[in-house]
Design a protein around this motif. Structure first.
Motif, PDB file in Angstrom:
ATOM      1  N   ARG A  22       1.030  -1.190  -0.046  1.00 30.38           N
ATOM      2  CA  ARG A  22       0.121   0.176   0.207  1.00 30.38           C
ATOM      3  C   ARG A  22       0.764   1.339  -0.045  1.00 30.38           C
ATOM      4  O   ARG A  22       0.581   2.130  -0.638  1.00 30.38           O
ATOM      5  N   LEU A  23       1.948   1.193   0.925  1.00 35.26           N
ATOM      6  CA  LEU A  23       2.930   2.407   0.801  1.00 35.26           C
ATOM      7  C   LEU A  23       3.530   2.470  -0.572  1.00 35.26           C
ATOM      8  O   LEU A  23       3.455   3.736  -1.154  1.00 35.26           O
ATOM      9  N   ASP A  24       4.080   1.454  -1.229  1.00 41.75           N
ATOM     10  CA  ASP A  24       4.482   1.592  -2.534  1.00 41.75           C
ATOM     11  C   ASP A  24       3.595   2.134  -3.717  1.00 41.75           C
ATOM     12  O   ASP A  24       3.873   3.021  -4.297  1.00 41.75           O
ATOM     13  N   THR A  25       2.254   1.667  -3.472  1.00 42.22           N
ATOM     14  CA  THR A  25       1.321   2.218  -4.398  1.00 42.22           C
ATOM     15  C   THR A  25       1.097   3.715  -4.220  1.00 42.22           C
ATOM     16  O   THR A  25       1.071   4.403  -4.973  1.00 42.22           O
ATOM     17  N   PHE A  26       0.927   4.037  -2.964  1.00 41.03           N
ATOM     18  CA  PHE A  26       0.564   5.531  -2.580  1.00 41.03           C
ATOM     19  C   PHE A  26       1.679   6.438  -3.085  1.00 41.03           C
ATOM     20  O   PHE A  26       1.715   7.303  -3.574  1.00 41.03           O
ATOM     21  N   LEU A  27       3.279   5.983  -2.833  1.00 41.15           N
ATOM     22  CA  LEU A  27       4.290   6.638  -3.150  1.00 41.15           C
ATOM     23  C   LEU A  27       4.415   6.641  -4.729  1.00 41.15           C
ATOM     24  O   LEU A  27       4.826   7.596  -5.237  1.00 41.15           O
ATOM     25  N   THR A  28       4.151   5.682  -5.541  1.00 40.00           N
ATOM     26  CA  THR A  28       4.073   5.612  -6.701  1.00 40.00           C
ATOM     27  C   THR A  28       3.084   6.653  -7.524  1.00 40.00           C
ATOM     28  O   THR A  28       3.179   7.238  -8.292  1.00 40.00           O
ATOM     29  N   GLU A  29       1.846   6.561  -6.780  1.00 41.72           N
ATOM     30  CA  GLU A  29       0.649   7.527  -7.317  1.00 41.72           C
ATOM     31  C   GLU A  29       1.115   8.950  -6.925  1.00 41.72           C
ATOM     32  O   GLU A  29       0.690   9.876  -7.825  1.00 41.72           O
ATOM     33  N   ASP A  30       1.798   9.001  -5.817  1.00 44.68           N
ATOM     34  CA  ASP A  30       2.129  10.383  -5.356  1.00 44.68           C
ATOM     35  C   ASP A  30       3.275  11.134  -6.351  1.00 44.68           C
ATOM     36  O   ASP A  30       3.224  12.282  -6.900  1.00 44.68           O
ATOM     37  N   ALA A  31       4.131  10.183  -6.823  1.00 47.56           N
ATOM     38  CA  ALA A  31       5.169  10.534  -7.717  1.00 47.56           C
ATOM     39  C   ALA A  31       4.686  10.858  -9.038  1.00 47.56           C
ATOM     40  O   ALA A  31       5.194  11.858  -9.809  1.00 47.56           O
TER      41      ALA A  31
ATOM     42  N   SER B 235       2.979  14.446  -8.910  1.00 47.75           N
ATOM     43  CA  SER B 235       3.973  15.398  -8.987  1.00 47.75           C
ATOM     44  C   SER B 235       4.960  15.637 -10.278  1.00 47.75           C
ATOM     45  O   SER B 235       5.237  16.815 -10.428  1.00 47.75           O
TER      46      SER B 235
END
Length: 116
Positions: free
Chosen positions: A101-110, A113
């Protein structure tokens, strides 16, 4: 399906396995039964000290002590090890899901941006 394991059982199991000598006794008695005398002979400690280690393992249901004549035979209990292993697998599953979930969140956030 994972058999229920209480918090008290978990504490006893992992406290028992936290000691190097007890882990060695477990390793040895899971592959073959051994008398308490035989076990004690292989450690640089008193018979009473080895007996105490076995008692801790027995309390955690990791070994059983079987009277055979004048000897006490120690046999590992693989079912308890399996229950502890299943508990650790549940923890691993929980943490892997959180990391995903963290990886998904960071990928979406990247991705967000880079489009601004």
């Amino acid at each position: 399906m994972v058999a229920h394991i209480s918090d008290d059982d978990v504490d006893r199991i992992f406290r028992a396995l936290a000691d190097r000598t007890r882990r060695d006794i477990m390793r040895r008695t899971l592959t073959e039964e051994a008398s308490l005398t035989t076990l004690a002979h292989d450690y640089d400690m008193s018979f009473a000290a080895v007996q105490k280690h076995v008692r801790v393992l027995e309390t955690a249901d990791l070994v059983e002590r079987i009277p055979r004549g004048r000897e006490r035979i120690i046999r590992g209990n693989p079912a308890t090890i399996r229950r502890a292993q299943e508990l650790l697998a549940r923890f691993e599953h929980l943490w892997r899901a959180r990391i995903d979930r963290l990886d998904t969140f960071l990928t979406e956030d990247a991705g967000d941006s880079t489009t601004t």
